[in-house]
Enzyme design. Sequence first.
Site, PDB file in Angstrom:
ATOM      1  N   ASP A   1       0.871  -1.108  -0.053  1.00 16.95           N
ATOM      2  CA  ASP A   1       0.030  -0.130   0.136  1.00 16.95           C
ATOM      3  C   ASP A   1       0.905   1.333  -0.004  1.00 16.95           C
ATOM      4  O   ASP A   1       0.362   2.107  -0.069  1.00 16.95           O
ATOM      5  CB  ASP A   1      -0.902  -0.039   1.308  1.00 16.95           C
ATOM      6  CG  ASP A   1      -0.139  -0.145   2.440  1.00 16.95           C
ATOM      7  OD1 ASP A   1       0.932  -0.174   2.695  1.00 16.95           O
ATOM      8  OD2 ASP A   1      -1.245  -0.070   3.381  1.00 16.95           O
ATOM      9  N   SER A   2       2.199   1.064  -0.174  1.00 20.03           N
ATOM     10  CA  SER A   2       3.183   2.179  -0.388  1.00 20.03           C
ATOM     11  C   SER A   2       2.807   2.626  -1.789  1.00 20.03           C
ATOM     12  O   SER A   2       3.193   3.772  -1.994  1.00 20.03           O
ATOM     13  CB  SER A   2       4.587   1.639  -0.071  1.00 20.03           C
ATOM     14  OG  SER A   2       4.759   0.679  -1.323  1.00 20.03           O
TER      15      SER A   2
ATOM     16  N   GLU B   1       9.774  -4.629   9.910  1.00 18.33           N
ATOM     17  CA  GLU B   1      10.041  -3.354   9.153  1.00 18.33           C
ATOM     18  C   GLU B   1      10.631  -2.562  10.256  1.00 18.33           C
ATOM     19  O   GLU B   1      10.061  -2.409  11.504  1.00 18.33           O
ATOM     20  CB  GLU B   1       8.995  -2.732   8.537  1.00 18.33           C
ATOM     21  CG  GLU B   1       9.309  -1.307   7.915  1.00 18.33           C
ATOM     22  CD  GLU B   1       8.265  -0.795   7.084  1.00 18.33           C
ATOM     23  OE1 GLU B   1       7.194  -1.279   6.837  1.00 18.33           O
ATOM     24  OE2 GLU B   1       8.645   0.591   6.459  1.00 18.33           O
TER      25      GLU B   1
ATOM     26  N   ASP C   1      -1.135  -6.034  -0.348  1.00 13.51           N
ATOM     27  CA  ASP C   1      -1.465  -5.281   0.657  1.00 13.51           C
ATOM     28  C   ASP C   1      -3.111  -4.962   1.118  1.00 13.51           C
ATOM     29  O   ASP C   1      -3.751  -4.372   0.216  1.00 13.51           O
ATOM     30  CB  ASP C   1      -0.922  -4.237   1.037  1.00 13.51           C
ATOM     31  CG  ASP C   1       0.575  -4.108   1.849  1.00 13.51           C
ATOM     32  OD1 ASP C   1       0.742  -5.331   2.461  1.00 13.51           O
ATOM     33  OD2 ASP C   1       1.278  -3.222   1.933  1.00 13.51           O
TER      34      ASP C   1
ATOM     35  N   LYS D   1      -1.362  -9.515   2.586  1.00 13.69           N
ATOM     36  CA  LYS D   1      -0.681  -9.036   3.869  1.00 13.69           C
ATOM     37  C   LYS D   1      -1.487  -8.193   4.591  1.00 13.69           C
ATOM     38  O   LYS D   1      -2.061  -7.094   4.064  1.00 13.69           O
ATOM     39  CB  LYS D   1       0.647  -8.433   3.390  1.00 13.69           C
ATOM     40  CG  LYS D   1       1.560  -7.940   4.397  1.00 13.69           C
ATOM     41  CD  LYS D   1       3.013  -7.667   4.039  1.00 13.69           C
ATOM     42  CE  LYS D   1       3.178  -6.211   3.390  1.00 13.69           C
ATOM     43  NZ  LYS D   1       2.711  -4.939   4.127  1.00 13.69           N
TER      44      LYS D   1
ATOM     45  N   GLU E   1      -1.111  -5.696   8.535  1.00 13.17           N
ATOM     46  CA  GLU E   1      -0.232  -5.318   9.598  1.00 13.17           C
ATOM     47  C   GLU E   1      -0.941  -5.511  10.776  1.00 13.17           C
ATOM     48  O   GLU E   1      -2.189  -5.273  11.266  1.00 13.17           O
ATOM     49  CB  GLU E   1      -0.035  -3.568   9.418  1.00 13.17           C
ATOM     50  CG  GLU E   1       0.555  -3.383   8.107  1.00 13.17           C
ATOM     51  CD  GLU E   1       1.005  -1.824   7.971  1.00 13.17           C
ATOM     52  OE1 GLU E   1       0.541  -0.891   8.899  1.00 13.17           O
ATOM     53  OE2 GLU E   1       1.132  -1.553   6.905  1.00 13.17           O
TER      54      GLU E   1
HETATM   55  O1  KIV Z   1       3.649  -0.865   1.443  1.00 19.15           O
HETATM   56  C1  KIV Z   1       4.666  -1.908   1.069  1.00 19.15           C
HETATM   57  O2  KIV Z   1       5.493  -1.393   0.547  1.00 19.15           O
HETATM   58  C2  KIV Z   1       5.360  -2.594   2.356  1.00 19.15           C
HETATM   59  C3  KIV Z   1       6.841  -2.567   2.311  1.00 19.15           C
HETATM   60  C4  KIV Z   1       7.740  -1.558   2.727  1.00 19.15           C
HETATM   61  C5  KIV Z   1       7.040  -4.090   3.343  1.00 19.15           C
HETATM   62  O3  KIV Z   1       4.429  -2.854   3.149  1.00 19.15           O
END
Ligand code: KIV
Length: 265
Positions: free
Chosen positions: A51-52, A189, A90, A120, A122
């Site tokens: 989600d970056s 992280e 994510d 994924k 968190e």
């Molecule tokens: O959102 C993302 O790119 C991530 C990575 C930094 C692990 O969760």
Amino acid sequence: MNAKKTEKPVTAATLMRAKRDDQKMIWLTAYDASSALLAEEAAVDVLLVGDSLGMVCLGYDSTIPVTLNEMIHHTAAVVRGRKRAWVVCDLPFGSYQLSPQQAFGNSVRVLQETRCDAVKLEGGVPMAETIRFLAERGIAVVAHIGLTPQSVKKFGSYGRRGKSGDEREQLLEDATAVCEAGAVALVLENIPHDLAKEINASVSIPTVGIGAGPDCDAQVLVWHDLLGLSATNPPFAPAYANARQLMHDAIARWGDDVRQGRFPG
Ligand code: KIV
């Protein structure tokens, strides 16, 4: 082991074997089909549609505004570009924290609409019940602890986690909880390297480090950080190229050629 050498699709079992055989796996974020293809040609094993996305592609100032539809749109593109890599999507903020049922419903959407391999999310102990609920229903879940960017408003910064004794204990508990709940891999992280080493030795699933030192089973970086496309990089993510400059120069040179009548020739 890497995807290019084996020619076989990467699966959750590939990641487990790599941990057992002490083979480093290469994870990289990707947000579209062409970068997925390029990353695979460079022998990346796992494509993470993080989600970056919100910060590096969509212009948001954090990952919090990212929607499920945006994640699905970009993950479907990455899946269309991949050949063998394992693709992880994510779950964005608000799409899984309410209940295991909410997480299941949204994970099913992600898996059916994108054809990716895993989701994924968190969180540690508070997410263990949800991870178990998904895993028992056949969903591959990657957990993410340490610096969890979706909680930036709670912590107030993107700083390192696990520096105090209490935080260390908590992260060790989180790692055990998500592993026992059935997560297939664990992203660590921005935590102290010795803590990552301790976690890596204490869990049976592969760990994926970003700012967590050399003792994780795999490493992941954000595409824009690795290639030098970000305006600034986190201290733990060195740029391996200056693609920003390269792209800027090509665009500027073309513009000059058009203005001077040299293009089209
Ligand atoms: O959102 C993302 O790119 C991530 C990575 C930094 C692990 O969760």
